[in-house]
Enzyme design. Sequence first.
Site, PDB file in Angstrom:
ATOM      1  N   GLN A   1     -27.376  31.887  21.006  1.00 47.94           N
ATOM      2  CA  GLN A   1     -28.395  31.734  20.664  1.00 47.94           C
ATOM      3  C   GLN A   1     -29.130  30.338  20.444  1.00 47.94           C
ATOM      4  OE1 GLN A   1     -26.609  33.877  19.430  1.00 47.94           O
ATOM      5  NE2 GLN A   1     -27.907  36.204  18.437  1.00 47.94           N
TER       6      GLN A   1
ATOM      7  N   ASN B   1     -26.109  36.729   7.747  1.00 51.32           N
ATOM      8  CA  ASN B   1     -27.019  36.286   9.072  1.00 51.32           C
ATOM      9  C   ASN B   1     -26.364  35.783   9.864  1.00 51.32           C
ATOM     10  OD1 ASN B   1     -29.485  33.751   9.990  1.00 51.32           O
ATOM     11  ND2 ASN B   1     -27.864  32.210  10.255  1.00 51.32           N
ATOM     12  N   LYS B   2     -26.315  35.352  11.133  1.00 49.69           N
ATOM     13  CA  LYS B   2     -25.585  35.267  12.732  1.00 49.69           C
ATOM     14  C   LYS B   2     -24.197  34.348  12.335  1.00 49.69           C
ATOM     15  CE  LYS B   2     -26.478  36.284  16.220  1.00 49.69           C
ATOM     16  NZ  LYS B   2     -26.601  37.259  15.698  1.00 49.69           N
TER      17      LYS B   2
ATOM     18  N   ASP C   1     -30.878  37.078   7.970  1.00 50.06           N
ATOM     19  CA  ASP C   1     -31.687  38.454   8.435  1.00 50.06           C
ATOM     20  C   ASP C   1     -31.407  39.727   7.176  1.00 50.06           C
ATOM     21  OD1 ASP C   1     -30.113  37.215  10.560  1.00 50.06           O
ATOM     22  OD2 ASP C   1     -31.346  38.482  11.803  1.00 50.06           O
TER      23      ASP C   1
ATOM     24  N   ARG D   1     -35.701  39.406  19.540  1.00 49.89           N
ATOM     25  CA  ARG D   1     -34.251  39.047  18.207  1.00 49.89           C
ATOM     26  C   ARG D   1     -34.947  38.038  17.171  1.00 49.89           C
ATOM     27  NH1 ARG D   1     -34.062  34.429  18.382  1.00 49.89           N
ATOM     28  NH2 ARG D   1     -32.278  34.629  17.167  1.00 49.89           N
ATOM     29  N   GLY D   2     -34.185  37.935  16.348  1.00 49.07           N
ATOM     30  CA  GLY D   2     -34.529  37.099  14.996  1.00 49.07           C
ATOM     31  C   GLY D   2     -35.287  38.161  14.396  1.00 49.07           C
ATOM     32  N   ALA D   3     -34.942  38.002  12.713  1.00 48.51           N
ATOM     33  CA  ALA D   3     -35.395  38.995  11.964  1.00 48.51           C
ATOM     34  C   ALA D   3     -36.629  39.303  11.963  1.00 48.51           C
ATOM     35  CB  ALA D   3     -34.337  38.624  10.495  1.00 48.51           C
TER      36      ALA D   3
ATOM     37  N   ARG E   1     -31.625  48.452  15.064  1.00 53.90           N
ATOM     38  CA  ARG E   1     -30.362  47.574  14.625  1.00 53.90           C
ATOM     39  C   ARG E   1     -30.758  47.103  13.227  1.00 53.90           C
ATOM     40  NH1 ARG E   1     -31.076  40.632  17.093  1.00 53.90           N
ATOM     41  NH2 ARG E   1     -29.077  41.352  16.523  1.00 53.90           N
TER      42      ARG E   1
HETATM   43  O1  MRU Z   1     -28.743  38.749  16.390  1.00 53.69           O
HETATM   44  P1  MRU Z   1     -29.520  37.502  16.637  1.00 53.69           P
HETATM   45  O2  MRU Z   1     -30.262  36.787  17.500  1.00 53.69           O
HETATM   46  O3  MRU Z   1     -31.560  38.877  16.303  1.00 53.69           O
HETATM   47  O4  MRU Z   1     -30.011  37.001  15.435  1.00 53.69           O
HETATM   48  C1  MRU Z   1     -30.909  36.103  14.166  1.00 53.69           C
HETATM   49  C2  MRU Z   1     -30.239  35.820  13.425  1.00 53.69           C
HETATM   50  O5  MRU Z   1     -29.204  35.406  12.868  1.00 53.69           O
HETATM   51  C3  MRU Z   1     -31.160  34.701  12.730  1.00 53.69           C
HETATM   52  O6  MRU Z   1     -29.952  32.936  12.761  1.00 53.69           O
HETATM   53  C4  MRU Z   1     -31.807  34.570  11.600  1.00 53.69           C
HETATM   54  O7  MRU Z   1     -32.856  36.044  12.309  1.00 53.69           O
HETATM   55  C5  MRU Z   1     -32.667  34.108  11.229  1.00 53.69           C
HETATM   56  S1  MRU Z   1     -34.243  34.304  11.820  1.00 53.69           S
HETATM   57  C6  MRU Z   1     -35.352  33.465  11.784  1.00 53.69           C
END
Ligand code: MRU
Length: 344
Positions: free
Chosen positions: A192, A243-244, A233, A45-47, A85
Amino acid sequence: MIETIQWTDEGVVMINQTRLPAEETYVTCRTYQEVADAIRTMIIRGAPAIGVAAAMGVAIGVAKANPAELDAQLEVISKELASTRPTAVNLFWAIDRMNRLYREVRHLPFEEVRDRLIAEAKLVRAEDIEINVAMGKHGAPLVPDGKTVLTHCNAGALATAGYGTALGVIRAAIESGKNIDVYADETRPFLQGARLTVWELQHDGIQATLITDNMAGHFLRAGQIGCVVVGADRIAANGDVANKIGTYSVAVLAKENNIPFYVAAPISTLDLTLASGEQIPIEERGAAEVTHVFGVPVAPAGTLVRNPAFDVTPNRYVTAIITEKGVARAPFESSLRELAGGTR
Ligand code: MRU
């Protein structure tokens, strides 16, 4: 450095982020469907990391496809990966990049097409690490010395191919000699911050203090936080940042307390086709993430739940956006376009 995702002869190997911090285990995806499942279930996970996974998913899909039906199979592979996603634009950016290369090389013999796509997927990974290091160099001077940096979610090595976006800025600030520590929001409901950010910072010997999300305002007001740094994201053309979930609340509280709010994200996270954040699709995840913690119910059976995985922070709360090409400030319409230089 933590190895988030790698291409190997066995398949795409990923650290299983759903098992951290209790277990450091690795998953090997041998088909594009397994890569898609790993993205959907947040093993990765993470963009930026899901962008790398998608590129490798396309490559492994093509490597195992029927050479006589490549055009049709690439379409199926791309659709499946794109359906995993909806919010992080890096996923679609990586699939597009692989498709563009395929169109250039599709006339070549199958073995060459396959090898070119595998090499490109490996390049997406290698470039991501270089981009994060460059972002760190641009961001480090913005971080106040002798203070605490507050971050939300995990935007570290685990969310990328390595080094991290927001945590990359923190790493670079420390490498430049600054004396800083980190407050990590736990980041309900998927945790996270607690599970991944604290684990990663401890792994690298960076002092991390865990706080629950509802403590952020208290500490932003208390005077010890020098700045907030988060990842993203998807960033719209006007600088609105998805973002999250919970990032928006932190940004508003930072502004209220005159604390700079920085977003660190690669150019591949920009979506200049969207005028504002209102057009960014927000993923809504299952109710069990909210009603249960590690399988244990924390709400009565049948509770109504909303679970948006991301929120949008309007550009007025964003002090600057740190990219690998430099730092963008308001007005973001022009500064982001200038940095992207027609690439996004
Ligand atoms: O749902 P996730 O864990 O994929 O969400 C990730 C985030 O929101 C991160 O903050 C974002 O992707 C930046 S990662 C470098």
